[in-house]
Design an enzyme around this catalytic site. Structure first.
Site, PDB file in Angstrom:
ATOM      1  N   THR A   1      63.177  25.598  35.479  1.00 23.83           N
ATOM      2  CA  THR A   1      62.925  25.182  36.878  1.00 23.83           C
ATOM      3  C   THR A   1      62.597  23.922  37.298  1.00 23.83           C
ATOM      4  OG1 THR A   1      62.654  27.636  37.252  1.00 23.83           O
ATOM      5  CG2 THR A   1      62.360  26.204  39.188  1.00 23.83           C
TER       6      THR A   1
ATOM      7  N   LYS B   1      67.951  28.352  42.579  1.00 22.58           N
ATOM      8  CA  LYS B   1      66.482  28.741  42.079  1.00 22.58           C
ATOM      9  C   LYS B   1      65.501  28.643  43.081  1.00 22.58           C
ATOM     10  CE  LYS B   1      63.338  30.476  39.398  1.00 22.58           C
ATOM     11  NZ  LYS B   1      62.948  30.243  37.952  1.00 22.58           N
TER      12      LYS B   1
ATOM     13  N   LYS C   1      54.326  24.495  41.165  1.00 21.81           N
ATOM     14  CA  LYS C   1      55.445  23.248  41.085  1.00 21.81           C
ATOM     15  C   LYS C   1      56.640  23.573  41.412  1.00 21.81           C
ATOM     16  CE  LYS C   1      57.947  23.873  37.404  1.00 21.81           C
ATOM     17  NZ  LYS C   1      58.806  24.201  37.048  1.00 21.81           N
TER      18      LYS C   1
END
Length: 294
Positions: free
Chosen positions: A98, A173, A241
């Site tokens: 990701t 995502k 993150k």
């Protein structure tokens, strides 16, 4: 010609199980991880160890990577011993980390200059989905390349979709992570309320986990919270993150996401408390401690 030789870079919580599925399906797998010991079970199962990502790429028709942070992706792909340094023309590079949509597009551009094909294919489903081969896989890149790799994706996941050009998998995502962020705070607050009310938490999940409030997080991570299991299926540090990337992209789009910003603050607080290596369900400990102080 069907793919036979697969490369795998990143054998952490999810990558190790994903690569194992390919090995068990009969593919030849070349693997690399910064810490070799974390790939030992794959080596024992017949995988070949490589000293660098470039060496993996040189031995593979399709190279998968699933590493930690965007700088790790950049080093894995673009470094002197990176994937693009070792990949021959026609090799397919699939980054499942990701990461930033812009970085996915950069990989696609640099790969194309070497006649290397690329896809961005982040996943959702956590460690459980990786172990069971039931991940959701959201893919960006050329449709023809996606169709070439799809048989491999079908070994790793159940819900697989081509979302558009390079970067589209990462954008999808981000949508996934935004939803999970809001859902996780709902799961935690729901269980804290039930606890204060003196209810049996497993019984609560049995009931609300089958009605309108049903979701993967309450039925899976909620159970872990009740058991006091905060081991990572997906690390808090990686979720922070992801939320940071989503907030950065939202700012670029001139889009306000106050709910995500709030949840991000709570997870940053978890990091400040030294909880970054817990699973995302560790948010429960942050809010439980906050309420204990009131």
């Amino acid at each position: 010609m069907a793919v036979q030789k697969v490369g795998w870079i990143g054998t952490g919580v999810m990558g190790r199980s994903m690569c194992m599925h390919l090995l068990q399906a009969g593919y030849e797998c070349a693997v690399y991880n910064r810490t070799k010991s974390k790939a030992q079970d794959l080596l024992d199962a017949g995988a070949t160890w490589c000293e660098t990502p470039a060496e993996v790429a040189s031995q593979s028709e399709v190279v998968f990577s699933i590493v930690g942070f965007p700088p790790d992706v950049e080093e894995t792909m673009f470094g002197p011993q990176g994937v693009l340094a070792g990949a021959a023309a026609g090799t397919v590079v699939v980054d499942m980390t990701t990461s930033k949509p812009a970085l996915a597009r950069q990989i696609a551009d640099k790969a194309a200059k070497k006649e290397v094909l690329s896809l961005d294919a982040p996943v959702s489903g956590g460690d459980l989905g990786a172990r069971k081969g039931t991940l959701a896989i959201m893919v960006g890149g050329e449709k023809t390349v996606y169709e070439q790799v799809r048989p491999l994706f079908e070994i790793l996941g159940e819900n697989i979709a081509h979302m558009g050009p390079a970067g589209s998998g990462q954008d999808t995502k981000m949508s996934n992570q935004i939803l999970i962020a809001g859902t996780m705070i709902g799961v935690v607050e729901s269980l804290l309320y039930a606890y204060r009310a003196g209810l049996d938490l497993d019984q609560v999940i049995d009931v609300i986990g089958t009605g309108a409030a049903s979701c993967w997080s309450i039925n899976n991570l909620g159970r872990r919270i009740v058991q006091g299991d905060f081991a990572p299926g997906f690390y808090i540090k990686h979720f922070v993150k992801d939320m940071g990337i989503a907030l950065e992209e939202a700012q670029r789009m001139n889009l306000s996401l106050p709910g995500l910003a709030l949840v991000n603050q709570f997870y940053v607080a978890a990091q400040a408390q030294g909880l970054e290596n817990l699973g995302t369900q560790g948010l429960y400990r942050v809010l439980a401690q906050l309420n204990a102080q009131e």
